[in-house]
Enzyme design. Structure first.
Site, PDB file in Angstrom:
ATOM      1  N   ALA A   9       0.846  -1.195   0.000  1.00  0.00           N
ATOM      2  CA  ALA A   9       0.000   0.000   0.000  1.00  0.00           C
ATOM      3  C   ALA A   9       0.880   1.242   0.000  1.00  0.00           C
ATOM      4  O   ALA A   9       1.522   1.568   1.005  1.00  0.00           O
ATOM      5  CB  ALA A   9      -0.926  -0.003   1.214  1.00  0.00           C
ATOM      6  N   THR A  12       0.139   6.388  -3.654  1.00  0.00           N
ATOM      7  CA  THR A  12      -0.648   6.571  -4.869  1.00  0.00           C
ATOM      8  C   THR A  12      -1.461   5.329  -5.238  1.00  0.00           C
ATOM      9  O   THR A  12      -2.609   5.437  -5.645  1.00  0.00           O
ATOM     10  CB  THR A  12       0.270   6.953  -6.048  1.00  0.00           C
ATOM     11  OG1 THR A  12       1.037   8.108  -5.686  1.00  0.00           O
ATOM     12  CG2 THR A  12      -0.541   7.269  -7.297  1.00  0.00           C
ATOM     13  N   PHE A  99      20.541   2.533  13.637  1.00  0.00           N
ATOM     14  CA  PHE A  99      19.707   3.360  14.510  1.00  0.00           C
ATOM     15  C   PHE A  99      18.344   2.687  14.577  1.00  0.00           C
ATOM     16  O   PHE A  99      18.028   1.804  13.780  1.00  0.00           O
ATOM     17  CB  PHE A  99      19.571   4.782  13.969  1.00  0.00           C
ATOM     18  CG  PHE A  99      19.051   4.844  12.557  1.00  0.00           C
ATOM     19  CD1 PHE A  99      17.691   4.921  12.299  1.00  0.00           C
ATOM     20  CD2 PHE A  99      19.929   4.810  11.482  1.00  0.00           C
ATOM     21  CE1 PHE A  99      17.218   4.957  10.994  1.00  0.00           C
ATOM     22  CE2 PHE A  99      19.451   4.847  10.174  1.00  0.00           C
ATOM     23  CZ  PHE A  99      18.091   4.926   9.934  1.00  0.00           C
ATOM     24  N   SER A 106       7.798   1.229   5.803  1.00  0.00           N
ATOM     25  CA  SER A 106       7.941  -0.222   5.654  1.00  0.00           C
ATOM     26  C   SER A 106       8.372  -0.603   4.245  1.00  0.00           C
ATOM     27  O   SER A 106       9.046  -1.620   4.050  1.00  0.00           O
ATOM     28  CB  SER A 106       6.631  -0.920   6.016  1.00  0.00           C
ATOM     29  OG  SER A 106       5.577  -0.514   5.161  1.00  0.00           O
ATOM     30  N   ASP A 107       7.997   0.198   3.235  1.00  0.00           N
ATOM     31  CA  ASP A 107       8.431  -0.119   1.873  1.00  0.00           C
ATOM     32  C   ASP A 107       9.945  -0.050   1.747  1.00  0.00           C
ATOM     33  O   ASP A 107      10.564  -0.859   1.036  1.00  0.00           O
ATOM     34  CB  ASP A 107       7.764   0.814   0.868  1.00  0.00           C
ATOM     35  CG  ASP A 107       7.993   2.286   1.149  1.00  0.00           C
ATOM     36  OD1 ASP A 107       8.323   2.655   2.302  1.00  0.00           O
ATOM     37  OD2 ASP A 107       7.829   3.108   0.220  1.00  0.00           O
ATOM     38  N   ARG A 108      10.573   0.872   2.465  1.00  0.00           N
ATOM     39  CA  ARG A 108      12.031   0.987   2.425  1.00  0.00           C
ATOM     40  C   ARG A 108      12.687  -0.199   3.122  1.00  0.00           C
ATOM     41  O   ARG A 108      13.707  -0.715   2.659  1.00  0.00           O
ATOM     42  CB  ARG A 108      12.473   2.309   3.060  1.00  0.00           C
ATOM     43  CG  ARG A 108      11.956   3.540   2.308  1.00  0.00           C
ATOM     44  CD  ARG A 108      12.253   4.829   3.046  1.00  0.00           C
ATOM     45  NE  ARG A 108      13.689   5.095   3.103  1.00  0.00           N
ATOM     46  CZ  ARG A 108      14.233   6.046   3.862  1.00  0.00           C
ATOM     47  NH1 ARG A 108      13.446   6.789   4.642  1.00  0.00           N
ATOM     48  NH2 ARG A 108      15.529   6.245   3.844  1.00  0.00           N
ATOM     49  N   THR A 130       6.236   7.696  -6.014  1.00  0.00           N
ATOM     50  CA  THR A 130       5.684   9.003  -5.652  1.00  0.00           C
ATOM     51  C   THR A 130       6.777   9.889  -5.062  1.00  0.00           C
ATOM     52  O   THR A 130       6.849  11.088  -5.335  1.00  0.00           O
ATOM     53  CB  THR A 130       4.542   8.835  -4.643  1.00  0.00           C
ATOM     54  OG1 THR A 130       3.577   7.924  -5.191  1.00  0.00           O
ATOM     55  CG2 THR A 130       3.875  10.161  -4.357  1.00  0.00           C
TER      56      THR A 130
END
Length: 258
Positions: A9, A12, A99, A106-108, A130
């Site tokens: 999710a 966009t 860190f 969460s996508d990263r 996006t």
């Protein structure tokens, strides 16, 4: 063979995929910008009428839209009778963090986990959606941080809103020198994004002692921009969906990370 539903999710679009083992059999997307009732109806219709619906053994979700996350979890519980795995820094990812990534999207996390699994480290993952993000995994396999800037479409829309320039679609330019206003806008969008990536990768390499030999690009605009960015070595448009499958394999009981 394991059959899995993955849901990404984004700001966009909501991207869906169904895997049989390591193979992505189906994938589709719907706009995120709908009311909750519209989203729920559309998602349930897509899922419950899918031919593999009754064969799904699990689900995994990545969401950067907090208001949508509970809806997706509830959908999986009601339609699949299972608690989905929700991607985040509190699950096994195969990557350590320098860190505490409390607010890291969460996508990263999914992208760097997939990148490390598929390409090793040190690694830079470029996501062209996006927003454009560059995420860095160092020579010890630790997430070191990243860079965030407006995505190519986001930047173009901001330019149009603030000027009298015409609207245009983001597509492959004829060349760097546009023969019309629209051609010039397209060239600026594509070559400008490629130049930004090359410049940022160059700066990252200067500031880090690690030899970043691998730069992987994902996101909807990756196939358009990668041919013009010398620093990009791999294009993997569905890296996030593949990463969700990889995380599910890592975290399911008795599973492997294969």
């Amino acid at each position: 063979m394991n059959t899995l539903l993955v849901i990404d999710a984004g700001n966009t679009h909501i991207k869906w995929g169904i895997y049989e083992g390591p193979t992505l059999r189906f994938h589709w997307r719907i706009p995120t910008s709908r009311t909750h009732s519209e989203l729920k109806a559309a998602l349930r219709r897509l899922l419950e009428h899918h031919p593999l619906h009754h064969q799904l053994e699990g689900a995994v979700i990545s969401s950067v839209v907090p208001a949508v996350t509970p809806l997706l979890i509830d959908l999986c519980r009601r339609s699949l009778d299972c608690d989905p795995l929700v991607a985040g820094s509190d699950i096994e990812t195969g990557v350590s963090f320098r860190f505490h990534p409390v607010k890291l999207g969460s996508d990263r996390i999914v992208n760097v986990a997939a990148g490390v699994k598929l390409y090793g480290f040190p690694l830079i993952v470029v996501d062209l959606g996006t927003a454009t993000t560059l995420d860095v995994v160092d020579g010890e396999g630790r997430f070191a941080g990243g860079v965030i800037l407006p995505g190519i479409q986001t930047a173009a829309e901001a330019l149009i809103r603030r000027t009298a320039l015409p609207r245009f679609t983001i597509e492959r330019p004829e060349g760097i020198i546009g023969k019309s206003t629209v051609a010039g806008l397209r060239a600026g969008a594509i070559y400008g994004a490629a130049g930004q990536i090359d410049g940022l990768v160059r700066h990252i390499r200067r500031e880090s002692p690690h030899p970043f030999r691998v730069v992987a690009a994902t996101g909807g605009f990756a196939p358009l921009i990668a041919p013009h960015a010398r620093s990009i070595h791999h294009v993997h448009p569905r890296l996030t969906l593949d990463g969700l499958r990889i995380l599910w394999e890592m975290n399911r009981k008795g599973g492997s990370s294969g």
